[in-house]
Design a protein around this motif. Structure first.
Motif: not given
Length: 154
Positions: A52-56, A68-73, A126-129, A131-145
């Motif tokens: 779980x990656x929580x964009x928070x 894993x937390x990605x903070x919206x600073x 912008x930092x949190x955004x 970080x998400x945008x810089x995830x590897x191109x082949x990484x996929x999320x199976x579900x978005x909540x």
């Protein structure tokens, strides 16, 4: 025949229990109380083996193995800065809560205004955004909540 059916059901149940998913959990409501229940849900998903990656807008409380937390600073600071410069600069959340109980139309407008101001505050980060945008191109999320309880910003 019955024992074959039981074996098949056990096999299906076992495989369904070991599958895990990459989950992106969007928590963009600037509210400590929302973070409480979002954190519990995200943590439980992580405890059950999901990644779980929580964009928070909030920082983690405690830890979980697959969380894993990605903070919206600066979301809170950005929001409060808007309130201090807005026409309704003296917004008092206690008064707002009292107003909600008196007039539902005004309450709906206040909640919509809060959602819009929250979205503006989040979009200044912008930092949190990045970080998400810089995830590897082949990484996929199976579900978005998405915590959609105060607007659809994320």
């Amino acid at each position: 025949m019955l024992s074959s059916l039981i074996k098949i059901l056990i096999l299906i149940f076992t495989f369904s229990q070991i599958q895990c998913a990459n989950i992106l959990y969007l928590h963009g409501v600037i509210s400590k109380s929302h973070h409480l229940w979002n954190r519990v849900l995200a943590s439980e998903l992580a405890n059950r083996g999901h990644n779980v990656t929580i964009f928070s807008v909030d920082k983690p409380i405690g830890s979980a193995k697959n969380l894993h937390y990605v903070i919206i600073e600066n979301a809170y600071e950005n929001l409060f800065a808007q309130y201090s410069t807005a026409d309704s600069a003296s917004v008092d959340f206690i008064t707002a809560a009292e107003e909600i109980s008196k007039n539902r139309l005004n309450a709906a407008k206040m909640i919509a205004d809060y959602g819009l101001m929250s979205c503006k505050a989040i979009m200044k980060s912008s930092e949190g955004f990045n970080e998400i945008l810089n995830y590897p191109k082949d990484f996929k999320f199976d579900l978005v909540i998405n915590d959609f309880t105060c607007g659809s910003c994320l």
